[in-house]
Design an enzyme around this catalytic site. Sequence first.
Site, PDB file in Angstrom:
ATOM      1  N   ASP A 191      -8.286  -4.359   0.547  1.00  0.00           N
ATOM      2  CA  ASP A 191      -7.049  -3.635   0.267  1.00  0.00           C
ATOM      3  C   ASP A 191      -6.962  -3.398  -1.241  1.00  0.00           C
ATOM      4  OD1 ASP A 191      -4.303  -2.586   0.523  1.00  0.00           O
ATOM      5  OD2 ASP A 191      -4.419  -3.490   2.498  1.00  0.00           O
ATOM      6  N   HIS A 262      -5.617   2.508   0.287  1.00  0.00           N
ATOM      7  CA  HIS A 262      -5.668   1.046   0.125  1.00  0.00           C
ATOM      8  C   HIS A 262      -7.039   0.611  -0.374  1.00  0.00           C
ATOM      9  CE1 HIS A 262      -1.690  -0.066   1.560  1.00  0.00           C
ATOM     10  NE2 HIS A 262      -1.816   0.771   2.557  1.00  0.00           N
ATOM     11  N   GLU A 325      -1.407   5.011   5.356  1.00  0.00           N
ATOM     12  CA  GLU A 325      -0.759   5.123   4.047  1.00  0.00           C
ATOM     13  C   GLU A 325      -1.696   5.642   2.953  1.00  0.00           C
ATOM     14  OE1 GLU A 325       2.561   1.654   4.431  1.00  0.00           O
ATOM     15  OE2 GLU A 325       0.602   0.946   3.810  1.00  0.00           O
TER      16      GLU A 325
HETATM   17  C1  ACM Z   1       0.402  -0.990   7.951  1.00  0.00           C
HETATM   18  O1  ACM Z   1       1.288  -1.830   8.178  1.00  0.00           O
HETATM   19  N1  ACM Z   1       0.357  -0.349   6.794  1.00  0.00           N
HETATM   20  C2  ACM Z   1      -0.597  -0.648   8.956  1.00  0.00           C
END
Ligand code: ACM
Length: 757
Positions: A191, A262, A325
Amino acid sequence: MLKKCLLLLLLLANLGFSQKELALIPQPTEIKSGEGNFVLNENTKILLTNSEFKNEIDLFNQFLKSSYGFELQITTNSKSPINTIEIQKDNTTNSSLENYKLNVSSSQIQIASKGNIGIFYAFQTLQQLLPVQKNNEIKILSVEIKDQPKYAWRGMHLDCARHFFPTDFVKKYIDYLAMYKFNTFHWHLTDDQGWRIEIKKYPKLTEIGAWRNGSMIGHYNDQKFDDKHYGGFYTQEEIKEIVAYASQRHITIVPEIEMPGHAVAALAAYPEYSCTGGPFEVGKIWGVLDDVFCVKDETFSFLENILTEVIALFPSEYIHIGGDECPKTRWKVCPHCQKRMKDENLKDEHELQSYFIQRIEKFVNNKGRKIIGWDEILEGGLAPNAAVMSWRGTEGGIAAAKQKHFVVMTPGSHCYFDHYQGEPKNEPIAIGGFTTVEKVYSFNPTPKELTSEEAKYILGAQANVWTEYIETPSHVEYMIFPRMLALSEVLWGTSNPEKYFDFQNRMIQHFDVLEAKDINYSKSIFEVTTKVKPSEKGNGILFELKSANNSNKIRYTTDGSNPTAKSLQYSNPIAVTKSQTIKAAYFENEKQKSASVEQAFTFNKATGKKITLVHPPHENYSIGGALTLVDGIKANRSKLGKDWLGFSGKDLIATIDLEKKENINKISISTLSSEGSWIHYPKSIEILVSTDGKNFQSLKQISAEEIKSAKGELVIPVTNKKAQFIKIIALNTGKIPDGMAGAGSNAWLFVDEIGIE
Ligand code: ACM
Ligand code: ZN
């Protein structure tokens, strides 16, 4: 004599059905209690006609050794079945490999399954039937069990990127999954804030990407950081060991390598795969960061080389490629990305994201594996063979199943174990939300919107444990226990939300097991929980108190003093008709058993009055419904639990009926901004009043600047206006603009207490 016999029968019947002995979780599909019990001792033998099940027997023996200090010998000599655990290979049915039978009689235990998985589950059930403490005898009540799971994907996730958890704890986590018959561990390994898997070809991923020079402290809203060097990673040798450990326990590890968003930890190590070229530092801040992988050929070679090593380490059918995201900010101005869109005829950046995922999918498919990704991979077109993990509600999962794609349900409302599980005031800081054990237990992974044909695409469900606010193994335990027990029964297919209390009784008995294993679990079910209800008389509200065991054992005060065993005994919801503070706690034998809960009420003309909303709030932030806005309770600004109403992409349009004309001098309303969590102040607030509920007169228009300068706490003076109806319109900012966390997604509008004086 007859009386004595009856009494004995009653006692036996009680024993036979005693919850104490049969507190199985997940509840088996078929269970019949028998008579008598089997006594397990050092002379008990495992009777085996072939040696296929050595692994499962070894694990059972390890359990016996650590719990009772002895192991069982194995024999293949079947002269006498007395005092044996006989393992049979079940060739008689065309049942699945996970099915098993377990029969306990006073002379013998028989277990049967087609394969190792079923035998493993039979032993897990048997372990639950054994007493937690070694008394004089290890007695197991006679029982006949036939069992099989409903869902194929019974998952738990753990984010080891935001915080790093050592291999010993990862193994413990796998043990926990095994105890409750989960079969999938989703391991979140990369991440923005850390890259946790050794990749031989790219050593800087862990030399640089596994370490950050500071982390957030407190809640995101506080915007405070420490400057500690923090990190860690798993070597490939450690990963092999963990994969083997999981495999022995019939758990598949699905690794997650996040892309295209991420990815800042990877980009800190290899900035050449970004759009701007960097430099970057490994993320210190939580949330969503703008720098993501650039959609150029070199990036694909880089990711394909990484995935080649990942695939060699993890034998799972699915590889999780993230996909959530991903801001499009950089792509919009990057010549490489824009050229790619032109060359590939892609109409927008969502299609570019879809191109990215499809290209990765092709690579993974060529290696004989499948991809799974978060539900954003639906945007711009789903890759042909991809499975979808539905997290922003169940809508993504429904859409995917309708397109004949496999789905794992993980909606925030029921499956995010990083949410609060008890009264937020009494809990360690969490990201937000309010997901109690009971809520988890009420989850149905198969939405009603699907036909039976479409429902076949629901593989199962999973709980996610994101660790921004979870630093230690013991805190992870606290967040998953006991909620994962509820999920295990949901996934096994034997949950019945209408019989929650039956489940809860069994769960409370499992607390002894958790304690014996030194597991840190949440006792929030003993907590006094509170709920505000409208008063039928229309004056004020009713404050309902509940405790898992017996609400009549709650004592409370209304004068701000701490409750004692002598305080008022709770029986019915308490009428609140003035500003006051209620404190309550659960007492057993005059001793306080729960933390005391405290609620201050600020009473005003709107409190408890009828309120209607044009748009309903989002299911994640709607627990008290519209009444939340006029319940006399001011929401906590740093613990985003149940006191706020949240609207995703929608406006607040609320009308309050004061029931008679009132003089109005002041109107107040709270709203929140926490941009990293996608929560934005409204772009304006308008106040309107009416005497008939039809014709409204606009009183005040409040601008974004005014809202911001009041820090969301608006107090609006009104010059002595007479009205019965008050309408408040707070406009959601809509889509989050570029350059901000969650760009392109719906902004959240959070509102609370509307006061009228
Ligand atoms: C997430 O909670 N961003 C998959
Ligand atoms: Zn680019």
